[in-house]
Design a protein around this motif. Structure first.
Motif, mmCIF file in Angstrom:
data_model
loop_
_atom_site.group_PDB
_atom_site.id
_atom_site.type_symbol
_atom_site.label_atom_id
_atom_site.label_comp_id
_atom_site.label_asym_id
_atom_site.label_seq_id
_atom_site.Cartn_x
_atom_site.Cartn_y
_atom_site.Cartn_z
ATOM 1 N N GLY A 1 -41.049 41.193 -10.951
ATOM 2 C CA GLY A 1 -41.253 40.141 -9.966
ATOM 3 C C GLY A 1 -40.408 38.916 -10.261
ATOM 4 N N LYS B 1 -42.128 36.206 0.014
ATOM 5 C CA LYS B 1 -43.486 36.630 0.399
ATOM 6 C C LYS B 1 -43.683 38.112 0.131
ATOM 7 N N ARG C 1 -44.180 38.528 -3.566
ATOM 8 C CA ARG C 1 -45.545 38.123 -3.936
ATOM 9 C C ARG C 1 -46.567 39.174 -3.543
ATOM 10 N N ALA C 2 -46.404 39.753 -2.356
ATOM 11 C CA ALA C 2 -47.336 40.792 -1.911
ATOM 12 C C ALA C 2 -47.258 42.016 -2.821
ATOM 13 N N GLU C 3 -46.055 42.383 -3.216
ATOM 14 C CA GLU C 3 -45.895 43.531 -4.120
ATOM 15 C C GLU C 3 -46.502 43.234 -5.493
ATOM 16 N N LEU C 4 -46.384 42.012 -5.949
ATOM 17 C CA LEU C 4 -46.995 41.644 -7.225
ATOM 18 C C LEU C 4 -48.521 41.714 -7.142
ATOM 19 N N ARG C 5 -49.082 41.221 -6.035
ATOM 20 C CA ARG C 5 -50.541 41.263 -5.867
ATOM 21 C C ARG C 5 -51.052 42.692 -5.772
ATOM 22 N N ALA C 6 -50.250 43.559 -5.166
ATOM 23 C CA ALA C 6 -50.651 44.961 -5.025
ATOM 24 C C ALA C 6 -50.373 45.762 -6.292
ATOM 25 N N ASN C 7 -49.863 45.106 -7.323
ATOM 26 C CA ASN C 7 -49.552 45.747 -8.612
ATOM 27 C C ASN C 7 -48.527 46.865 -8.484
ATOM 28 N N ARG C 8 -47.618 46.753 -7.525
ATOM 29 C CA ARG C 8 -46.535 47.716 -7.410
ATOM 30 C C ARG C 8 -45.301 47.258 -8.179
ATOM 31 N N ARG D 1 -44.781 42.037 -13.823
ATOM 32 C CA ARG D 1 -44.487 40.606 -13.786
ATOM 33 C C ARG D 1 -43.001 40.349 -14.030
#
Length: 147
Positions: free
Chosen positions: A106, A90, A93-100, A103
């Motif tokens: 991730g 999780k 996934r949150a870091e991927l959504r925040a673009n930190r 891909r």
């Protein structure tokens, strides 16, 4: 199918129903009992309709059907990850959504988390495989050159 195979299948079914997901099974049994109670409570009204004969269904089948229905989603969903792995994924996934994370980063972290969980599960299941195995001493009277 021989008796050993039947016993193995029944054992797995019992494990699936009562060990792996006790909550769904108990909720299903309660739901079946609740439906049974409602069918008995509203039996005068239900007898007037001619589509379904609720009196023809035995009580134990309603309870079994409830347990089956509540375990059905897990059957299709399969086994879930341990909570620690799910929490770590999780965060990824949150870091991927925040673009930190990119891909690729991730995917690498996903792979690393799953590999670590698999390694831990295998070590827990078979503790001797994680350690180096010691050879047992040869039996008395054994001579390696006498072959």
């Amino acid at each position: 199918m021989n008796t050993d195979a039947v016993t193995a299948v029944l054992g797995r079914a019992v494990d699936f129903m009562f060990v792996d997901d006790r909550k769904a099974t108990s909720m299903g049994l309660l739901f079946g009992a609740f439906v049974l109670m409602l069918s008995k409570l509203f039996s005068p009204v239900l007898r007037k309709q001619e589509v379904v004969d609720f009196d023809a269904v035995p009580a134990y089948l309603m309870v079994i059907a409830g347990a089956f229905l509540f375990n059905l989603p897990r059957f299709f969903r399969g086994d879930t990850l341990p909570q620690s792995a799910d929490d770590r994924l999780k965060v990824v996934r949150a870091e991927l959504r925040a673009n930190r994370l990119t891909r690729e980063e991730g995917h690498a972290l996903y792979k690393k988390v799953l590999e670590e969980e698999l390694t831990a599960m295998l070590a827990q299941r078979n503790p001797t495989s994680a350690k180096s195995r010691r050879r047992s001493p040869p039996p008395p009277g054994f001579r390696p050159d006498a072959a």
